[in-house]
Scaffold this motif. Structure first.
Motif, PDB file in Angstrom:
ATOM      1  N   ASP A   1       0.887  -1.136  -0.019  1.00 30.97           N
ATOM      2  CA  ASP A   1      -0.028  -0.114   0.081  1.00 30.97           C
ATOM      3  C   ASP A   1       0.793   1.244   0.125  1.00 30.97           C
ATOM      4  OD1 ASP A   1      -3.354   0.187   0.829  1.00 30.97           O
ATOM      5  OD2 ASP A   1      -2.194   2.086   0.803  1.00 30.97           O
ATOM      6  N   ARG A   2       0.236   2.231  -0.674  1.00 32.36           N
ATOM      7  CA  ARG A   2       1.341   3.398  -0.277  1.00 32.36           C
ATOM      8  C   ARG A   2       0.859   4.149   1.091  1.00 32.36           C
ATOM      9  NH1 ARG A   2      -2.493   7.891  -3.922  1.00 32.36           N
ATOM     10  NH2 ARG A   2      -4.323   7.809  -2.836  1.00 32.36           N
ATOM     11  N   ASP A   3      -0.122   3.658   1.768  1.00 33.43           N
ATOM     12  CA  ASP A   3      -0.278   4.270   3.229  1.00 33.43           C
ATOM     13  C   ASP A   3       0.349   3.503   4.154  1.00 33.43           C
ATOM     14  OD1 ASP A   3      -3.061   5.969   4.839  1.00 33.43           O
ATOM     15  OD2 ASP A   3      -1.398   4.878   5.570  1.00 33.43           O
ATOM     16  N   ARG A   4       1.381   3.919   4.686  1.00 37.07           N
ATOM     17  CA  ARG A   4       2.329   3.102   5.634  1.00 37.07           C
ATOM     18  C   ARG A   4       1.857   2.614   6.783  1.00 37.07           C
ATOM     19  NH1 ARG A   4       7.730   1.758   6.121  1.00 37.07           N
ATOM     20  NH2 ARG A   4       8.126   3.103   4.308  1.00 37.07           N
ATOM     21  N   GLU A   5       0.957   3.680   7.524  1.00 38.49           N
ATOM     22  CA  GLU A   5       0.342   3.255   8.659  1.00 38.49           C
ATOM     23  C   GLU A   5      -0.923   2.118   8.625  1.00 38.49           C
ATOM     24  OE1 GLU A   5      -2.217   5.709  12.088  1.00 38.49           O
ATOM     25  OE2 GLU A   5      -1.024   6.809  10.634  1.00 38.49           O
ATOM     26  N   SER A   6      -1.629   2.188   7.602  1.00 38.01           N
ATOM     27  CA  SER A   6      -2.782   1.320   7.568  1.00 38.01           C
ATOM     28  C   SER A   6      -2.226  -0.053   6.844  1.00 38.01           C
ATOM     29  CB  SER A   6      -4.022   1.775   6.347  1.00 38.01           C
ATOM     30  OG  SER A   6      -3.230   2.037   5.012  1.00 38.01           O
ATOM     31  N   GLY A   7      -0.995   0.205   5.937  1.00 38.80           N
ATOM     32  CA  GLY A   7      -0.521  -1.241   5.417  1.00 38.80           C
ATOM     33  C   GLY A   7       0.140  -2.115   6.419  1.00 38.80           C
ATOM     34  N   GLU A   8       0.797  -1.225   7.646  1.00 39.96           N
ATOM     35  CA  GLU A   8       1.518  -1.949   8.569  1.00 39.96           C
ATOM     36  C   GLU A   8       0.701  -2.411   9.448  1.00 39.96           C
ATOM     37  OE1 GLU A   8       4.657  -2.406   9.065  1.00 39.96           O
ATOM     38  OE2 GLU A   8       5.957  -0.386   8.750  1.00 39.96           O
ATOM     39  N   ALA A   9      -0.627  -1.798   9.916  1.00 44.66           N
ATOM     40  CA  ALA A   9      -1.587  -2.191  10.630  1.00 44.66           C
ATOM     41  C   ALA A   9      -2.031  -3.512   9.882  1.00 44.66           C
ATOM     42  CB  ALA A   9      -2.736  -1.269  10.812  1.00 44.66           C
ATOM     43  N   THR A  10      -2.609  -3.696   8.910  1.00 44.15           N
ATOM     44  CA  THR A  10      -2.873  -4.777   8.320  1.00 44.15           C
ATOM     45  C   THR A  10      -1.969  -6.200   8.263  1.00 44.15           C
ATOM     46  OG1 THR A  10      -4.134  -3.825   6.497  1.00 44.15           O
ATOM     47  CG2 THR A  10      -3.529  -6.036   6.124  1.00 44.15           C
ATOM     48  N   ALA A  11      -0.655  -5.788   8.234  1.00 41.38           N
ATOM     49  CA  ALA A  11       0.339  -6.799   8.391  1.00 41.38           C
ATOM     50  C   ALA A  11       0.402  -7.430   9.701  1.00 41.38           C
ATOM     51  CB  ALA A  11       1.707  -6.455   7.903  1.00 41.38           C
ATOM     52  N   ALA A  12       0.445  -6.368  10.901  1.00 41.89           N
ATOM     53  CA  ALA A  12       0.541  -6.592  12.117  1.00 41.89           C
ATOM     54  C   ALA A  12      -0.777  -7.465  12.539  1.00 41.89           C
ATOM     55  CB  ALA A  12       0.592  -5.308  12.982  1.00 41.89           C
ATOM     56  N   HIS A  13      -1.858  -7.277  12.076  1.00 38.04           N
ATOM     57  CA  HIS A  13      -3.144  -7.765  12.546  1.00 38.04           C
ATOM     58  C   HIS A  13      -2.945  -9.348  11.929  1.00 38.04           C
ATOM     59  CE1 HIS A  13      -7.238  -8.537  13.539  1.00 38.04           C
ATOM     60  NE2 HIS A  13      -7.527  -9.401  12.393  1.00 38.04           N
ATOM     61  N   ILE A  14      -2.317  -9.656  10.837  1.00 28.72           N
ATOM     62  CA  ILE A  14      -2.346 -10.790  10.300  1.00 28.72           C
ATOM     63  C   ILE A  14      -1.436 -11.581  11.403  1.00 28.72           C
ATOM     64  CG2 ILE A  14      -1.344 -12.379   8.623  1.00 28.72           C
ATOM     65  CD1 ILE A  14      -2.594 -10.216   6.441  1.00 28.72           C
ATOM     66  N   ARG A  15      -0.224 -10.897  11.815  1.00 27.71           N
ATOM     67  CA  ARG A  15       0.663 -11.640  12.465  1.00 27.71           C
ATOM     68  C   ARG A  15       0.310 -11.936  14.095  1.00 27.71           C
ATOM     69  NH1 ARG A  15       4.317  -8.003   9.928  1.00 27.71           N
ATOM     70  NH2 ARG A  15       4.300  -6.289  11.600  1.00 27.71           N
ATOM     71  N   GLN A  16      -0.815 -10.761  14.439  1.00 25.78           N
ATOM     72  CA  GLN A  16      -1.200 -11.098  15.512  1.00 25.78           C
ATOM     73  C   GLN A  16      -2.257 -12.504  15.813  1.00 25.78           C
ATOM     74  OE1 GLN A  16      -3.186  -7.578  16.492  1.00 25.78           O
ATOM     75  NE2 GLN A  16      -1.326  -6.608  16.876  1.00 25.78           N
ATOM     76  N   GLN A  17      -2.648 -12.791  14.558  1.00 23.04           N
ATOM     77  CA  GLN A  17      -3.709 -13.879  14.282  1.00 23.04           C
ATOM     78  C   GLN A  17      -2.841 -15.184  13.905  1.00 23.04           C
ATOM     79  OE1 GLN A  17      -7.328 -13.448  14.471  1.00 23.04           O
ATOM     80  NE2 GLN A  17      -6.555 -11.493  15.360  1.00 23.04           N
ATOM     81  N   GLY A  18      -1.515 -14.910  13.953  1.00 26.46           N
ATOM     82  CA  GLY A  18      -0.574 -16.244  13.839  1.00 26.46           C
ATOM     83  C   GLY A  18      -0.276 -16.440  12.683  1.00 26.46           C
ATOM     84  N   GLY A  19      -0.518 -15.568  11.501  1.00 26.75           N
ATOM     85  CA  GLY A  19      -0.132 -15.469  10.039  1.00 26.75           C
ATOM     86  C   GLY A  19       1.194 -14.947   9.945  1.00 26.75           C
ATOM     87  N   THR A  20       1.490 -15.069   8.539  1.00 23.82           N
ATOM     88  CA  THR A  20       2.898 -14.427   8.050  1.00 23.82           C
ATOM     89  C   THR A  20       2.544 -13.389   7.013  1.00 23.82           C
ATOM     90  OG1 THR A  20       3.807 -16.727   8.491  1.00 23.82           O
ATOM     91  CG2 THR A  20       5.187 -15.060   7.102  1.00 23.82           C
ATOM     92  N   ALA A  21       3.138 -12.088   7.533  1.00 28.45           N
ATOM     93  CA  ALA A  21       2.811 -11.138   6.823  1.00 28.45           C
ATOM     94  C   ALA A  21       3.898  -9.955   6.798  1.00 28.45           C
ATOM     95  CB  ALA A  21       1.486 -10.398   6.840  1.00 28.45           C
ATOM     96  N   SER A  22       4.346  -9.372   5.638  1.00 27.17           N
ATOM     97  CA  SER A  22       5.172  -8.225   5.542  1.00 27.17           C
ATOM     98  C   SER A  22       4.498  -7.042   4.862  1.00 27.17           C
ATOM     99  CB  SER A  22       6.480  -8.561   5.142  1.00 27.17           C
ATOM    100  OG  SER A  22       7.044  -9.444   6.028  1.00 27.17           O
ATOM    101  N   PHE A  23       4.922  -5.774   5.535  1.00 29.48           N
ATOM    102  CA  PHE A  23       4.259  -4.757   4.710  1.00 29.48           C
ATOM    103  C   PHE A  23       5.367  -4.124   3.667  1.00 29.48           C
ATOM    104  CE2 PHE A  23       4.265  -0.026   4.497  1.00 29.48           C
ATOM    105  CZ  PHE A  23       2.989   0.299   3.699  1.00 29.48           C
TER     106      PHE A  23
END
Ligand code: NAP
Length: 269
Positions: free
Chosen positions: A36-58
């Motif tokens: 995403d071009r929006d760092r804050e919202s993109g980081e939040a999406t990736a962080a949410h996935i990791r919190q749920q036990g998934g693998t994600a990077s922004f």
């Protein structure tokens, strides 16, 4: 639908349909690259996935900037080995007819909505070829087939996307790569709310958006994401070059719902 050992790149994943798609892939075990071009919202999406036990990077990317797309794809491949799925959801809305649209506004809309789809495909396709196959889903719109008033640049770019998807489907079928286009109707996302807020009476616009669909309501981002995830999965192994409408029946009534309601023939039973 399970994406174990698959890497999914989702653009526009900080918000709306892209975010719901990122969550949809992650909940089915995919490794997700959140763009995403929006760092804050993109980081939040990736962080949410990791919190749920998934693998994600922004990855911070403006999809209309070739070097940013190229570098992000290189970084994703070096970190996750390859790319199996591209779900392209980044996009912007713009308003204006063929006279009132400024040249700058025209270029900006086409740069994001059309060039963006081209650029992410251009840089992801070679990695999919190397990987032995893959799936691309590009988000168009019902406005890929029909027009809303005062939306010349948006309608033009969304129509053109269908041609791009069909070209990719044709040119890369031999590489075991499928390409499809999802065409959402009115979906309740920040983009739609932004558009409604430009009207003197936003609530009137929201009400109209609900009434557009035969189902009597706007769609949710998840309802579009479900189709994006399905088309990206092996369950859709025989689907390529398709345009799949996800609009609650919006395009069904000839002349629009209002025209049908005022009575154009026999009274309904
Ligand atoms: P959204 O909530 O605004 O999400 C779009 C995301 O893409 C936002 O995070 C946005 O960031 C990002 N983005 C915009 N331009 C970008 C760029 N140049 N590079 C990277 N990221 C960028 O919108 P949405 O409603 O989910 O829309 C997703 C897609 O569906 C779009 O292609 C849209 O045209 C299409 N669509 C939506 C609807 C609907 O009713 N919502 C209907 C038909 C089609 P910013 O917040 O910084 O802009």
């Amino acid at each position: 639908m399970n994406f174990t050992n698959k890497v999914a790149v989702v653009t526009g994943a900080g918000s709306g349909i892209g975010q719901a798609s990122a969550f949809g892939f992650a909940s089915r075990e995919a490794v997700v690259a959140v763009l995403d071009r929006d760092r804050e919202s993109g980081e939040a999406t990736a962080a949410h996935i990791r919190q749920q036990g998934g693998t994600a990077s922004f990855f911070a990317v403006d999809v209309s900037v070739p070097n940013e797309v190229k570098s992000a794809v290189e970084e994703i491949v070096s970190r996750f080995v390859g790319i199996d799925i591209l779900a392209h959801c980044a996009g912007i809305q713009s308003y204006g007819n063929a006279v009132s649209t400024t040249e700058e506004g025209w270029r900006k809309t086409l740069a994001v909505d059309l060039d963006g789809a081209f650029l992410v495909s251009k840089y992801v396709l070679p990695t999919m070829k190397k990987r032995g196959g893959g799936s691309i889903v590009i988000t168009g719109s019902t406005q890929s087939l029909v027009a809303h008033r005062n939306s010349a640049a948006y309608v033009t770019s969304k129509h053109a996307i269908v041609g791009l998807v069909r070209s990719i489907a044709l040119d890369f079928a031999a590489n075991n790569i499928r390409a499809n286009c999802v065409l959402p109707g009115a979906i309740d996302t920040p983009m739609l709310r932004w558009g409604a807020a430009r009207d003197p009476n936003p609530e009137r616009v929201i009400e109209a958006c609900h009434k557009l669909a035969l189902l009597g309501r706007m769609g949710t981002p998840e309802e579009v994401a479900n189709m994006i995830v399905f088309l990206s999965s092996d369950l859709a192994s025989y689907v390529t070059g398709a345009t799949v409408v996800v609009d609650g029946g919006q395009l069904v009534p000839c002349g629009g719902t209002a025209f049908q309601l005022i009575g154009t023939g026999a009274e309904p039973e």
